[in-house]
Design a protein around this motif. Structure first.
Motif, mmCIF file in Angstrom:
data_model
loop_
_atom_site.group_PDB
_atom_site.id
_atom_site.type_symbol
_atom_site.label_atom_id
_atom_site.label_comp_id
_atom_site.label_asym_id
_atom_site.label_seq_id
_atom_site.Cartn_x
_atom_site.Cartn_y
_atom_site.Cartn_z
ATOM 1 N N VAL A 11 1.551 7.262 -6.607
ATOM 2 C CA VAL A 11 0.638 8.141 -6.688
ATOM 3 C C VAL A 11 1.348 9.614 -6.374
ATOM 4 O O VAL A 11 0.921 10.566 -7.351
ATOM 5 N N GLU A 12 1.727 9.747 -5.446
ATOM 6 C CA GLU A 12 2.467 10.952 -4.868
ATOM 7 C C GLU A 12 3.750 11.432 -5.964
ATOM 8 O O GLU A 12 3.573 12.778 -6.391
ATOM 9 N N GLN A 13 4.267 10.718 -6.563
ATOM 10 C CA GLN A 13 5.340 10.825 -7.614
ATOM 11 C C GLN A 13 4.758 11.375 -8.831
ATOM 12 O O GLN A 13 5.225 12.255 -9.475
ATOM 13 N N GLU A 14 3.560 10.675 -9.400
ATOM 14 C CA GLU A 14 2.756 11.095 -10.429
ATOM 15 C C GLU A 14 2.384 12.358 -10.287
ATOM 16 O O GLU A 14 2.493 13.282 -11.181
ATOM 17 N N ARG A 15 1.765 12.846 -9.179
ATOM 18 C CA ARG A 15 1.323 14.231 -8.941
ATOM 19 C C ARG A 15 2.128 15.017 -8.909
ATOM 20 O O ARG A 15 2.248 16.279 -9.441
ATOM 21 N N ASP A 16 3.583 14.826 -8.090
ATOM 22 C CA ASP A 16 4.443 15.768 -8.404
ATOM 23 C C ASP A 16 5.391 16.157 -9.646
ATOM 24 O O ASP A 16 5.570 17.165 -10.020
ATOM 25 N N GLU A 17 5.208 14.998 -10.602
ATOM 26 C CA GLU A 17 5.681 15.176 -11.982
ATOM 27 C C GLU A 17 4.753 16.021 -12.643
ATOM 28 O O GLU A 17 5.175 16.705 -13.664
ATOM 29 N N ARG A 18 3.394 15.925 -12.641
ATOM 30 C CA ARG A 18 2.412 16.671 -13.127
ATOM 31 C C ARG A 18 2.701 18.138 -12.711
ATOM 32 O O ARG A 18 2.581 19.145 -13.715
ATOM 33 N N ARG A 19 2.623 18.178 -11.707
ATOM 34 C CA ARG A 19 2.876 19.803 -10.853
ATOM 35 C C ARG A 19 3.958 20.420 -11.540
ATOM 36 O O ARG A 19 4.064 21.696 -11.970
ATOM 37 N N VAL A 45 0.859 -1.186 -0.146
ATOM 38 C CA VAL A 45 -0.095 0.137 -0.179
ATOM 39 C C VAL A 45 0.819 1.165 -0.020
ATOM 40 O O VAL A 45 0.543 2.268 -0.848
ATOM 41 N N SER A 46 1.889 1.231 0.859
ATOM 42 C CA SER A 46 2.742 2.703 0.697
ATOM 43 C C SER A 46 3.497 2.559 -0.432
ATOM 44 O O SER A 46 3.584 3.761 -0.919
ATOM 45 N N GLN A 47 3.871 1.611 -1.326
ATOM 46 C CA GLN A 47 4.342 1.648 -2.671
ATOM 47 C C GLN A 47 3.457 2.432 -3.494
ATOM 48 O O GLN A 47 3.816 3.218 -4.264
ATOM 49 N N ARG A 48 2.357 1.930 -3.591
ATOM 50 C CA ARG A 48 1.354 2.512 -4.232
ATOM 51 C C ARG A 48 0.876 4.052 -4.073
ATOM 52 O O ARG A 48 1.044 4.759 -5.038
#
Length: 167
Positions: free
Chosen positions: A26-34, A19-22
């Motif tokens: 998700v956090e990394q994808e959001r940071d990349e989008r930002r 769960v922590s890996q998922r």
């Protein structure tokens, strides 16, 4: 009994790790989008349109309207345009910098393009060419943002990262 408790603890730890890996993904994808949005932010606030200055004579009537809605200048601006009927390509408009604001550059009979006029400091009427043949006047715009990233506006409005010129 303690063996079953140990197995359950290992299973719980594996589930928590998964769960922590998922969540991390998700956090990394959001940071990349930002980050991608932040990179494009200034460039998205720049556009170029064909324009007509109805109060001027025929040699200076056709113009290029430039808008930089950011708080920083853009640099090395190159505008490629054509006549309204598509019969000829205009001389390119080259500007070393475009400060924030609304501007227009009228045609000039001798130098192809006149001076950059700040529309916030003049009462000159400007008719923007935003429909019909007017939408094809601006062919391509290239510029660098304040961080010196190169951008291109296709048809004066569609933003893409600029590809280097070929050999």
């Amino acid at each position: 009994m303690s063996a079953i408790g140990g197995v359950l603890a290992v299973v719980a730890a594996l589930v928590a790790w998964r769960v922590s890996q998922r969540l991390l993904a998700v956090e990394q994808e959001r940071d990349e989008r930002r980050n991608a949005e932040a990179v494009r932010e200034q460039a998205e606030l720049v556009y170029v349109l064909g324009a007509m200055l109805p109060d001027r004579n025929d040699d200076e009537r056709w113009a290029i309207a430039l808008y930089n809605g950011s708080t920083k200048p853009v640099f090395d601006v190159l505008v490629e345009s054509q006549r309204l009927d598509g019969s000829a390509t205009n001389a390119p408009l080259k500007l070393g910098a475009l400060p924030p604001g609304r501007f227009v550059v009228p045609g000039h009979p001798k130098y192809h393009w006149g001076n950059l006029l700040d529309l916030d400091r003049t009462d000159e009427q400007v008719d923007y060419l935003i429909k019909g043949k007017g939408t094809t006047m601006i062919q391509r715009v290239r510029f660098c943002d304040a961080a010196r990233r190169e951008w291109e506006l296709e048809n004066g409005t569609r933003l893409i990262p600029s590809a280097p010129d070929g050999p």
